[in-house]
Design an enzyme around this catalytic site. Structure first.
Site, PDB file in Angstrom:
ATOM      1  N   LYS A   1       0.820  -1.222   0.000  1.00  0.00           N
ATOM      2  CA  LYS A   1       0.000   0.000   0.000  1.00  0.00           C
ATOM      3  C   LYS A   1       0.850   1.267   0.000  1.00  0.00           C
ATOM      4  CE  LYS A   1      -4.132  -1.991   0.293  1.00  0.00           C
ATOM      5  NZ  LYS A   1      -5.134  -1.844  -0.772  1.00  0.00           N
TER       6      LYS A   1
ATOM      7  N   GLU B   1      -9.708   6.204   2.933  1.00  0.00           N
ATOM      8  CA  GLU B   1     -10.576   5.168   3.491  1.00  0.00           C
ATOM      9  C   GLU B   1      -9.689   3.986   3.852  1.00  0.00           C
ATOM     10  OE1 GLU B   1      -9.843   5.305   0.344  1.00  0.00           O
ATOM     11  OE2 GLU B   1      -9.333   3.196  -0.003  1.00  0.00           O
TER      12      GLU B   1
ATOM     13  N   SER C   1       1.757  -9.671  -0.942  1.00  0.00           N
ATOM     14  CA  SER C   1       1.400  -8.248  -0.812  1.00  0.00           C
ATOM     15  C   SER C   1       1.616  -7.668   0.578  1.00  0.00           C
ATOM     16  CB  SER C   1      -0.045  -8.039  -1.254  1.00  0.00           C
ATOM     17  OG  SER C   1      -0.925  -8.847  -0.498  1.00  0.00           O
TER      18      SER C   1
HETATM   19  C1  PLP Z   1      -1.646  -7.058   2.446  1.00  0.00           C
HETATM   20  C2  PLP Z   1      -2.783  -6.677   1.572  1.00  0.00           C
HETATM   21  N1  PLP Z   1      -2.925  -7.293   0.389  1.00  0.00           N
HETATM   22  C3  PLP Z   1      -3.952  -6.992  -0.435  1.00  0.00           C
HETATM   23  C4  PLP Z   1      -4.911  -6.070  -0.088  1.00  0.00           C
HETATM   24  C5  PLP Z   1      -6.048  -5.851  -1.034  1.00  0.00           C
HETATM   25  O1  PLP Z   1      -5.973  -4.655  -1.736  1.00  0.00           O
HETATM   26  P1  PLP Z   1      -5.592  -4.637  -3.274  1.00  0.00           P
HETATM   27  O2  PLP Z   1      -6.497  -5.603  -3.947  1.00  0.00           O
HETATM   28  O3  PLP Z   1      -5.850  -3.223  -3.672  1.00  0.00           O
HETATM   29  O4  PLP Z   1      -4.183  -5.011  -3.428  1.00  0.00           O
HETATM   30  C6  PLP Z   1      -4.802  -5.378   1.133  1.00  0.00           C
HETATM   31  C7  PLP Z   1      -5.803  -4.376   1.535  1.00  0.00           C
HETATM   32  O5  PLP Z   1      -5.907  -3.955   2.654  1.00  0.00           O
HETATM   33  C8  PLP Z   1      -3.704  -5.704   1.977  1.00  0.00           C
HETATM   34  O6  PLP Z   1      -3.567  -5.087   3.163  1.00  0.00           O
END
Ligand code: PLP
Lengths: 403, 262
Positions: A97, A119, A385
């Site tokens: 993020k 948000e 992620s």
């Molecule tokens: C670690 C992590 N992965 C994925 C996401 C999902 O978001 P996005 O689909 O925008 O990557 C989030 C959202 O809070 C997250 O914290």
């Protein structure tokens, strides 16, 4: 280096802000001046050499990029293929993020805005926004559903420690979609001094494209890292979880037009897609307008937005970004769903095999390794992620780790 | 000519347009509310289609929408109710809602149904002007529907002209940079904005809405436009109401500062 790539490509956004039939800016007139101002300026600002210099320096020295591309040896042996992990979990604040919030805070300063709103669902984007606001010395207000405030208490505390004001969203179902509504309403009420840092590739154009470009550093690094490690900058397959879709957008970005690279988007199936407790938008959703863009969303026959369900607050969103709606509907990306339980077991498996505790969101991507068939020498990149610190309470509960 | 256009050809001042959320306070109040508003002296009625995610609305209208949805309001129910009202009243009726509802119903089917039940115009705040122009302008015309765009204090002049040209029936002047339902007095900045628009000689009549809540704000708005739209204040009155008819007479009387009704 990132480059303003203005040639029209098959999977890129067009002049009007559409990915195929998805996207656009379906916003009330009150938002028009701000969104239009952003639309006219974002590319120019983002690709100014000074901006790029500052952005790159912060990604390197503050976020800790490049994030490693790690060859997961034991996992590879287990699945009899070659699995690489893109370690976004090692970024400052613990997820991808921050790539986006660093970019947007620099942009907000150049737009002359001094009040930042955001948000958040799981709190990861809220923390990443609060962090860059502290860094830039700007006021920070984070909208968060009342329900999420309860289930993500540590991240609420982190935001407050960083000096942000956390405002509970009390409308509707009191989760991420409502926090987004409240942020948009706040922006309507503060048309002059405020920039809204959206946390995923959702919202009206230019947000999906802008956020995707900031996150595209993920696949930009993957290219040279793969080249270094395998001799070929292209993997065979990239797997990423999709809530709104920003980490997936970043991991896919530089491979979108190379159709030899298989793209796998993983949605949260909650308790199962046929239980009424799921967040698998591309399966359960239909075309409509959500948070300013035409996309796929979960809704009733009467066009009321439905409340999704996932154990993972970051995937608990009734829509997906318009870019993903297009990738999925055009067949460019393949979709899988992982249930709560599959994700939990995948998280534990990764922890035991590789010594990495993933975020619950990312664990959904790993769960798919069980379901896909791979060639022995296939190169598979899983976008890791985020890290699992924020989900420890859930892991403790499920695996009875405190007994 | 729609009933809206007829109204403005007969009356150019002090138009009183009242907004209410369909299905609030109870599912079947629609007919009573519209017929009583007409008897009490409202010139036009704006019917809110309750929506799960009303981006441009403040708390009052959000809450009334949630209650209406819990009460079981759907587009199908609403269209039936309006069809029945139309047998008894010729008051101009505008539907206000969010574009997702129209998309899900099917745009063309929605416009046709509106015509069939006697709706005169639509306010869809999140329908982009360019998309309206390309995809829906002709369809709405064919179904004898006015389409009303919003302008705000931040809307640049050339865009105001563009939106005025795309609008029919009237132009909705959002009084302030805010969502619906903010209660405060009209400021000098707002007056300056009202005057600026007055001087632009738009092709459509203008109604001012958002934050109009009492006689004073109503008459200030009327002094600078053809009339005003009142929403949240009316919903707040209905919230507290023991007797809807009496509340409506009192409310319109308060807004117009005159004795109305029975
Ligand atoms: C670690 C992590 N992965 C994925 C996401 C999902 O978001 P996005 O689909 O925008 O990557 C989030 C959202 O809070 C997250 O914290």
């Amino acid at each position: 280096m990132l480059e303003a790539n203005l040639d029209q490509k098959k999977y890129d956004v067009d002049e009007q802000g559409f990915y195929g039939e998805f996207g656009g800016a379906f916003i009330p007139e009150m938002l028009y001046p701000n969104v239009e101002h952003l639309r006219k300026q974002y590319l120019e600002i983002m690709y100014e050499p000074e901006f790029q210099k500052e952005f790159r320096a912060l990604l390197k020295d503050y976020v800790g990029r490049p994030s490693p591309l790690y060859f997961a040896k034991k996992l590879s042996a287990h699945y009899n293929t070659k699995i690489y992990l893109k370690r976004e979990d090692l970024n400052h604040t613990g997820a991808h993020k921050i790539n986006n919030t660093i970019g947007q805070i620099l942009l907000a300063k150049r737009l002359g805005k001094h009040r930042i709103i955001a948000e958040t669902g799981a709190g990861q984007h809220g923390v990443a926004t609060a962090t860059v606001c502290a860094l830039a010395g700007l006021e920070c207000i984070v909208f968060m559903g009342e329900v999420d405030i309860e289930r993500q208490a540590p991240n609420v505390a982190r935001m407050k420690m960083l000096g942000a004001k956390v405002v509970p969203a009390k409308s509707g179902s009191r989760t991420l979609k409502d926090a987004t509504n409240e942020a948009i309403r706040d922006w309507i009420n503060h048309p002059n001094d405020t920039h809204y840092i959206i946390g995923s590739v959702v919202g009206p154009h230019p947000y999906p494209d802008m956020v995707a470009r900031f996150q595209s550093v993920i696949s930009e690094e993957m290219k040279w890292q793969l080249k270094e490690q395998t001799g070929n900058e292209n993997p065979d397959t990239i797997i990423a979880c999709v809530g709104g879709g920003s980490n997936a957008a970043g991991a896919f970005y530089h491979y979108l037009e190379n159709e030899k690279v298989k793209l796998v988007a993983v949605e949260a199936s909650g308790l199962g897609n046929d239980t009424g407790k799921s967040a698998a938008t591309s399966v359960l959703g239909s075309k409509g307008v959500l948070h300013g863009s035409r996309t796929l969303l979960m809704q009733t026959e009467d066009g009321q937005v439905e409340e999704p369900y996932s154990i993972s607050a970051g995937l608990d969103y009734p829509g997906i970004g318009p870019m993903h709606a297009h990738l999925i509907r055009s067949g460019r990306a393949k979709v899988f769903g992982s249930t709560d339980e599959e994700a939990l077991h995948a998280a534990r498996f990764l922890a035991k095999m590789e010594g990495i505790i993933p975020a619950l969101e990312s664990a959904h991507a790993f769960a798919v390794l069980e379901k896909m068939k791979f060639e022995k020498d296939e190169v598979v990149v899983v976008n890791l992620s985020g890290r699992g610190d924020k989900d420890l309470a859930t892991y403790i509960d499920f695996f009875k780790l405190n007994g | 000519m729609t009933r809206i256009e007829k109204l403005f050809s007969n009356k150019q001042k002090d138009i009183c347009n009242i907004y209410f959320t369909a299905g609030f306070p109870s599912l079947n109040d629609t007919e009573k509310i519209i017929l009583t508003l007409e008897k009490a002296g409202a010139d036009m009625v704006e019917i809110g289609m309750p929506y799960s995610d009303p981006l441009a609305d403040g708390e009052t209208i959000q809450q009334s929408g949630s209650v209406a949805l819990k009460n079981g309001m759907t587009l199908q129910v609403l269209f039936e109710q309006i069809e029945s009202v139309r047998q008894k009243s010729q008051i101009p009726l505008v539907m206000m809602g969010y574009f997702n509802q129209v998309m899900q119903y099917g745009e063309e089917a929605f416009f046709k149904k509106c015509k069939e039940v006697g709706i005169d115009g639509l306010i869809l705040p999140d329908l982009p002007a360019a998309i309206y122009e390309a995809d829906y302008q002709q369809l709405m015309k064919d179904n004898n529907l006015n389409n009303i765009f919003l302008i705000t204090p931040q809307t640049p002049d050339e865009r105001i002209v563009y939106l005025d040209n795309l609008s029919s029936g009237f132009v909705y002047m959002v009084a302030d940079a805010s969502v619906t339902g903010k209660q405060k007095d009209i400021s000098n900045n707002q007056i300056t904005y009202f005057e600026r628009i007055e001087k632009m000689n738009l092709s459509n009549p203008r109604l001012i809405g958002f934050g109009i809540a009492d006689h004073q704000s109503f008459s200030t708005a009327c002094a600078h436009a053809n009339g005003a739209i009142i929403g949240s204040a009316f919903i707040r009155a209905l919230e507290k109401s023991g007797n809807i008819e009496a509340t409506i007479y009192d409310f319109i009387g308060m807004i117009k500062n005159e004795k109305v009704g029975v």
